[in-house]
Design a protein around this motif. Sequence first.
Motif, PDB file in Angstrom:
ATOM      1  N   THR A  71       7.146   2.212  34.206  1.00 42.78           N
ATOM      2  CA  THR A  71       6.271   1.887  32.952  1.00 42.78           C
ATOM      3  C   THR A  71       6.329   1.228  31.887  1.00 42.78           C
ATOM      4  OG1 THR A  71       5.874   4.200  32.222  1.00 42.78           O
ATOM      5  CG2 THR A  71       4.678   3.675  34.228  1.00 42.78           C
ATOM      6  N   THR A  73       4.651   0.570  28.249  1.00 42.78           N
ATOM      7  CA  THR A  73       3.656   1.387  27.784  1.00 42.78           C
ATOM      8  C   THR A  73       3.842   0.414  25.905  1.00 42.78           C
ATOM      9  OG1 THR A  73       4.153   3.283  27.724  1.00 42.78           O
ATOM     10  CG2 THR A  73       2.948   3.119  25.993  1.00 42.78           C
ATOM     11  N   THR A 104       4.640  12.630  28.249  1.00 42.63           N
ATOM     12  CA  THR A 104       4.092  11.721  29.174  1.00 42.63           C
ATOM     13  C   THR A 104       3.061  12.402  30.204  1.00 42.63           C
ATOM     14  OG1 THR A 104       5.808  12.582  30.939  1.00 42.63           O
ATOM     15  CG2 THR A 104       6.290  10.477  29.907  1.00 42.63           C
ATOM     16  N   ALA A 107       1.182   9.315  36.344  1.00 41.44           N
ATOM     17  CA  ALA A 107       0.577   7.857  36.317  1.00 41.44           C
ATOM     18  C   ALA A 107       0.001   7.544  37.546  1.00 41.44           C
ATOM     19  CB  ALA A 107       1.659   6.522  37.047  1.00 41.44           C
ATOM     20  N   VAL A 114       3.900   7.353  32.254  1.00 41.83           N
ATOM     21  CA  VAL A 114       3.554   6.897  32.066  1.00 41.83           C
ATOM     22  C   VAL A 114       3.801   7.677  30.579  1.00 41.83           C
ATOM     23  CG1 VAL A 114       1.967   5.171  32.439  1.00 41.83           C
ATOM     24  CG2 VAL A 114       0.923   7.622  31.277  1.00 41.83           C
ATOM     25  N   GLN A 121      -1.401   0.953  29.090  1.00 46.82           N
ATOM     26  CA  GLN A 121       0.201   1.172  30.175  1.00 46.82           C
ATOM     27  C   GLN A 121       0.156   0.304  31.277  1.00 46.82           C
ATOM     28  OE1 GLN A 121       1.411   3.645  29.348  1.00 46.82           O
ATOM     29  NE2 GLN A 121       0.270   4.688  28.045  1.00 46.82           N
ATOM     30  N   GLU A 123       1.459   0.103  35.299  1.00 46.91           N
ATOM     31  CA  GLU A 123       2.087   0.631  36.473  1.00 46.91           C
ATOM     32  C   GLU A 123       3.554  -0.337  37.475  1.00 46.91           C
ATOM     33  OE1 GLU A 123       0.312   3.563  38.379  1.00 46.91           O
ATOM     34  OE2 GLU A 123      -0.681   4.618  36.377  1.00 46.91           O
TER      35      GLU A 123
END
Length: 168
Positions: A71, A73, A104, A107, A114, A121, A123
């Motif tokens: 992921t 960020t 975290t 996701a 994430v 964010q 994925e």
Amino acid sequence: MQQVPFHFNASKNLEILSKTAFLTTHFAGKTNVMVTAWGALGVMWKLPVFVAMVRQSRYSYELIEKTHEFTITFPYMDLPKAAEICGHVSGRDADKLALCGLSTRPAHKITTPVLEVPGMQLECKVIYAKLMSAEKLNEAIQELWYDRQPNNYHAFFISQVVDSYITP
Ligand SMILES: Cc1cc2nc3c(=O)[nH]c(=O)nc-3n(C[C@H](O)[C@H](O)[C@H](O)COP(=O)(O)O)c2cc1C
């Protein structure tokens, strides 16, 4: 949490990326985070993609090779401690999330979580991976960034953005 298209805030996110974004990986119950400042957001094979550039020497490289996902960020707040630790310490040597005091959240569409920080964010699922070939590299870039060390080259992880959202 606000669902948004992958290119939402693209200009702002690329500006953040050029300084400090975070790439999170997860394998065998362990989560790792590294700073990334190089990458690309775009469209390939009619799919929304993020291209991560991860050197072969990174622990993150090993984990992406195992799981084919990560992921991204783009933080919407300054995180100087996390930037320092996640950009200089390897997950081979420490639990960086614990060191940074970060947590975290799960996701939606992949196993990798994430970062629990305000930001956007992504994925990402790897759809094509390619290690750089030294012989095809521009000489100036070679000199500037690689020192011709074999495990120092980047892999390009071209990854489908399977979900994208803003976390408060
Ligand atoms: C500002 C900044 C940007 C960085 N960008 C990248 C990057 O795009 N790709 C990469 O492989 N390493 C990058 N790094 C280095 C990694 O974040 C660093 O080596 C990290 O400790 C790797 O962690 P790992 O071994 O747990 O994967 C960057 C470091 C900093 C400080």
